[in-house]
Design an enzyme around this catalytic site. Sequence first.
Site, PDB file in Angstrom:
ATOM      1  N   HIS A 415       0.846  -1.194   0.000  1.00 36.38           N
ATOM      2  CA  HIS A 415       0.000   0.000   0.000  1.00 36.38           C
ATOM      3  C   HIS A 415       0.880   1.241   0.000  1.00 36.38           C
ATOM      4  O   HIS A 415       1.784   1.379   0.824  1.00 36.38           O
ATOM      5  CB  HIS A 415      -0.912   0.030   1.228  1.00 36.38           C
ATOM      6  CG  HIS A 415      -1.844   1.200   1.227  1.00 36.38           C
ATOM      7  ND1 HIS A 415      -1.841   2.165   2.202  1.00 36.38           N
ATOM      8  CD2 HIS A 415      -2.819   1.573   0.341  1.00 36.38           C
ATOM      9  CE1 HIS A 415      -2.769   3.078   1.936  1.00 36.38           C
ATOM     10  NE2 HIS A 415      -3.371   2.744   0.815  1.00 36.38           N
ATOM     11  N   HIS A 416       0.612   2.147  -0.945  1.00 33.81           N
ATOM     12  CA  HIS A 416       1.306   3.426  -1.036  1.00 33.81           C
ATOM     13  C   HIS A 416       0.283   4.550  -0.971  1.00 33.81           C
ATOM     14  O   HIS A 416      -0.386   4.847  -1.961  1.00 33.81           O
ATOM     15  CB  HIS A 416       2.069   3.551  -2.361  1.00 33.81           C
ATOM     16  CG  HIS A 416       3.248   2.656  -2.478  1.00 33.81           C
ATOM     17  ND1 HIS A 416       3.846   2.355  -3.690  1.00 33.81           N
ATOM     18  CD2 HIS A 416       3.964   1.982  -1.546  1.00 33.81           C
ATOM     19  CE1 HIS A 416       4.874   1.545  -3.498  1.00 33.81           C
ATOM     20  NE2 HIS A 416       4.956   1.298  -2.199  1.00 33.81           N
ATOM     21  N   HIS A 485      -6.375   4.316  -6.075  1.00 34.48           N
ATOM     22  CA  HIS A 485      -7.533   4.936  -5.430  1.00 34.48           C
ATOM     23  C   HIS A 485      -7.388   6.453  -5.510  1.00 34.48           C
ATOM     24  O   HIS A 485      -6.291   6.973  -5.629  1.00 34.48           O
ATOM     25  CB  HIS A 485      -7.668   4.464  -3.994  1.00 34.48           C
ATOM     26  CG  HIS A 485      -8.270   3.094  -3.894  1.00 34.48           C
ATOM     27  ND1 HIS A 485      -9.309   2.806  -3.046  1.00 34.48           N
ATOM     28  CD2 HIS A 485      -8.000   1.946  -4.566  1.00 34.48           C
ATOM     29  CE1 HIS A 485      -9.644   1.539  -3.184  1.00 34.48           C
ATOM     30  NE2 HIS A 485      -8.854   0.990  -4.099  1.00 34.48           N
ATOM     31  N   GLU A 510     -16.443   2.011   1.858  1.00 37.32           N
ATOM     32  CA  GLU A 510     -16.054   2.668   3.109  1.00 37.32           C
ATOM     33  C   GLU A 510     -17.030   3.751   3.549  1.00 37.32           C
ATOM     34  O   GLU A 510     -17.135   4.059   4.738  1.00 37.32           O
ATOM     35  CB  GLU A 510     -14.638   3.246   2.997  1.00 37.32           C
ATOM     36  CG  GLU A 510     -14.463   4.399   2.031  1.00 37.32           C
ATOM     37  CD  GLU A 510     -14.202   3.974   0.604  1.00 37.32           C
ATOM     38  OE1 GLU A 510     -13.808   4.829  -0.205  1.00 37.32           O
ATOM     39  OE2 GLU A 510     -14.405   2.773   0.283  1.00 37.32           O
TER      40      GLU A 510
END
Length: 706
Positions: A415-416, A485, A510
Amino acid sequence: MSFRYILPLLVILLYACSKENKKIVEVTSPNSELVVNFNVDEKGQPFYTVAFNNKKVVDTSYLGFEFTNAEQLKDSFKILRTSIKEFNDTWQMPWGEQLQVTNHYNELRVELEEIAALQRKLNVVFKVYDDGLGFRYEFPKQEGWTEALIKEEQTEFNLTEDYKTFWIPGDWDIYEHLYSTTKLSEIDAKSYIPKTNLAQSYIPENAVNTPVTMVGENGLNLSFHEAALLDYSGMTLKVDTTNLSLKSSLVGSENTDYKVKRTLPFHTPWRTIQITDNAPDLIESKLIVNLNEPNKLGDVSWFEPMKYTGVWWEMHLGKSTWDYGMELVDGKWTDTGKAHGKHGATTENVKRFIDFSAKNNIRGVLVEGWNTGWERWIGFEDREGVFDFVTPYPDYDLDEVTRYAEEKGVQIIMHHETSAATETYTKQQDTAYALMQKYGMHAVKSGYVGKILPKGEYHHGQYMVNHYNNAAIKAAKYQVAVNAHEPIKATGLRRTYPNIISREGLRGQEFNAWSQDGGNPPEHLSIVAFTRMLAGPIDFTPGIFNIKFDEYKKDNQVNTTLAQQLALYVVIYSPIQMAADLVEHYEANPKPLQFIKDVGVDWQQTKVLNGEVGDYVTIARQERETGNWFIGGITDEHSRTIELSFDFLDHNQIYEAIIYKDGEKAHWHDNPLDITIEKMELTKDSDLSIRLVEGGGFAISLKKIN
């Protein structure tokens, strides 16, 4: 030759040119049902029209450009030459909704030249398919013109009906809005006020983002979008509610007076219109990917479609946090040994997800909040340099986690989160991707929450289009696939760069965890399937079993039934699908979990069995590796009964069907966990009637009985 002979000859030539320009150039789809006409009018303005089944769908619509460094390209054109050719080919998706893709169209190429002194040249190219069309502008190399600074593109779509329209506002920064459903004449995007806190939202005019889908009174379905968005600004569509017209409005920048800067020769993205009299055909269409160039990466077998779990939903619920709890000491963020104890990305917690995934046919685990910087990742003006993408928090042992995952046959998904500090990320991409390559990680989820740095740029302008695309192209060199995203919209580039595997770009799961407006309403995904999903794969993160989650948030819930959460693994396409809920909620519900264990992620073929935009949809997909079929169906806030035929199944073959459907007393709000699971045998001659409750759905797995 004397002047008295030259003058009549000039008159004859001018008359001939005038007559030629009044001759309409026509191109049809391969099945001849779709007709595109092109011409220039008396002023030399180029225009086109579109008809479908003998009905004019797009009336006279003009084309042109405004520049900051040149006179506008709008009129005084003549047609130099035209050509029409047919193209029919088949190509294979390395991963996707189907293996074989037919690319069959008729192409019209029109070469234009100004009659005025500058004599600038412009080509317009149409590709007309049975299910729609794409057209783009080509700026050929020419004397005296080397750079185009485009102030605005003036592409019109003048419609002939006041369509029922499913739209989100033309926001330059985010796509995370609920869809509105109005007549085209009633669109008021400028006054759109999100009910949730979308601080970076910027809506400059009455425009909509694409894909925007419309339904006519007689069942005609249209969707407007773009394909192959490279080195250009994203296109919104400005709405003229009086004249029922859409006009291109490019995303700009506060740092320049132009919206696109290109060196000649170049071409624009394709402007696309999907047209069908049957809503399911919108989803089955491959128009967008077909308008992109073939695979430029070659073998990408290092990426394999997968299901994944991860440290994500628990942080949206508030069970844990992204940040470790470091403190600011003498101007530096420091581990004081007083961490708050709620950090999610710990070695121990990630191992729990690895163990669960390994036991349940899930090959990936996403870990968010693993690297330092989360204490001041958003809301700070000095976000540059916050994340370094290689340094883990003290309680996350990267060596041990990756060793353990490999031992269990599970891959860690990196994840970045860039916090929209793009220059920091660009500088560190090689280092970050090299770290992934070292540990055998082949997929990264990137994030761009917040206002873009450098200041003055927007998420959907040319600067960011190039950033997103360049990040993915560079990632491929390290055998890394990208799931972005807060992205730029999908435009089919997954064909050219197959490591662009999925993206967000919509109001996701979310929002159900914390949005003050109550989350995504039951109609949301029955609209998304016919709008956002037409652009490409969606990382929606389905599979929430603990629908109410009152122990964490009493005022929020997921606004679907449990059966619909299962259906989403088939309905919402992505080559990576998250089992998004907490491990303990899956372990407490082993029977519905079985569908997530069984369902595929890579498909041999896809069939949309029924559906209406914004109401309901049923999709069947056949898994490549096994040949098993999986079906998912969802509905909006209305209950309905779906009649299913299984004529797509193999001849002389019996299938074991496991059906997961809404229970008799199920309801998305009042009783979302009521689910019925049945087993039966089915063949291609079988029929089945299934009731979907309000906000409900169903899922079916079909396995061959030998």
